[in-house]
Scaffold this motif. Structure first.
Motif, PDB file in Angstrom:
ATOM      1  N   HIS A  99       0.859  -1.180   0.000  1.00  0.00           N
ATOM      2  CA  HIS A  99       0.000   0.000   0.000  1.00  0.00           C
ATOM      3  C   HIS A  99       0.892   1.225   0.000  1.00  0.00           C
ATOM      4  O   HIS A  99       1.845   1.314   0.772  1.00  0.00           O
ATOM      5  CB  HIS A  99      -0.948  -0.009   1.206  1.00  0.00           C
ATOM      6  N   VAL A 100       0.578   2.135  -0.901  1.00  0.00           N
ATOM      7  CA  VAL A 100       1.338   3.371  -1.055  1.00  0.00           C
ATOM      8  C   VAL A 100       0.360   4.519  -0.826  1.00  0.00           C
ATOM      9  O   VAL A 100      -0.591   4.676  -1.588  1.00  0.00           O
ATOM     10  CB  VAL A 100       1.953   3.475  -2.469  1.00  0.00           C
ATOM     11  N   ASN A 101       0.588   5.254   0.248  1.00  0.00           N
ATOM     12  CA  ASN A 101      -0.314   6.353   0.595  1.00  0.00           C
ATOM     13  C   ASN A 101      -1.766   5.877   0.657  1.00  0.00           C
ATOM     14  O   ASN A 101      -2.675   6.559   0.195  1.00  0.00           O
ATOM     15  CB  ASN A 101      -0.165   7.518  -0.380  1.00  0.00           C
ATOM     16  N   GLY A 157      -0.501  -0.783  -4.552  1.00  0.00           N
ATOM     17  CA  GLY A 157       0.587  -0.578  -5.492  1.00  0.00           C
ATOM     18  C   GLY A 157       1.500  -1.784  -5.477  1.00  0.00           C
ATOM     19  O   GLY A 157       1.163  -2.833  -4.906  1.00  0.00           O
ATOM     20  N   VAL A 214       2.948   3.116  -8.115  1.00  0.00           N
ATOM     21  CA  VAL A 214       1.627   3.548  -7.675  1.00  0.00           C
ATOM     22  C   VAL A 214       0.693   3.440  -8.876  1.00  0.00           C
ATOM     23  O   VAL A 214       1.041   3.854  -9.984  1.00  0.00           O
ATOM     24  CB  VAL A 214       1.663   4.999  -7.156  1.00  0.00           C
ATOM     25  N   ASP A 244      -3.008   4.262 -10.615  1.00  0.00           N
ATOM     26  CA  ASP A 244      -4.181   5.137 -10.609  1.00  0.00           C
ATOM     27  C   ASP A 244      -5.173   4.585 -11.623  1.00  0.00           C
ATOM     28  O   ASP A 244      -4.822   4.364 -12.783  1.00  0.00           O
ATOM     29  CB  ASP A 244      -3.770   6.561 -10.971  1.00  0.00           C
TER      30      ASP A 244
END
Length: 123
Positions: free
Chosen positions: A70-72, A76, A91, A93
């Motif tokens: 997990h990224v932010n 990810g 990451v 989107d």
């Protein structure tokens, strides 16, 4: 497709080196921003160029493997070398249609410091 499922699908395609499955997860107009921390970084657009950038990453780090992270707060992928060093964080989107719209690859060593920080020995 849910974000976690999409990232899991991308991971599976990357592990199998299945370019067709990988491309099927990418929006035709997707882009990848590669932050290397030096002039070699780039922004590429289009499914073919993004898939090629991901393939190039695997070629540059043949001993490394992707893992979900997990990224932010978002799903990810981290690319870890055999010794556990993170050499890239990806990451993802999503677009409105459930495909990958953008990828942000951080491969700048200075930006990966916290990913590679060792915890002090617990005693």
């Amino acid at each position: 497709m849910q974000p976690d499922a999409l990232v899991a699908g991308l991971l599976a395609a990357l592990e199998r080196r299945d370019d067709l499955a990988e491309a099927g997860l990418l929006d035709p107009d997707c882009r990848i921003v590669v932050d290397t921390g030096d002039p070699s970084g780039a922004e590429l657009r289009g499914r073919v160029h993004v898939a090629s950038a991901l393939d190039d990453l695997r070629v540059r780090h043949p001993d490394a493997a992707f893992a979900t992270v997990h990224v932010n707060g978002a799903p990810g992928l981290a690319l870890r070398s055999h010794d556990g060093t993170v050499v890239g964080v990806l990451v993802v989107d999503l677009g409105r249609d459930g495909t990958i719209r953008e990828l942000w690859l951080s491969a700048a060593p200075g930006k990966l410091v916290h990913w590679n920080a060792r915890r002090p020995a617990e005693g």
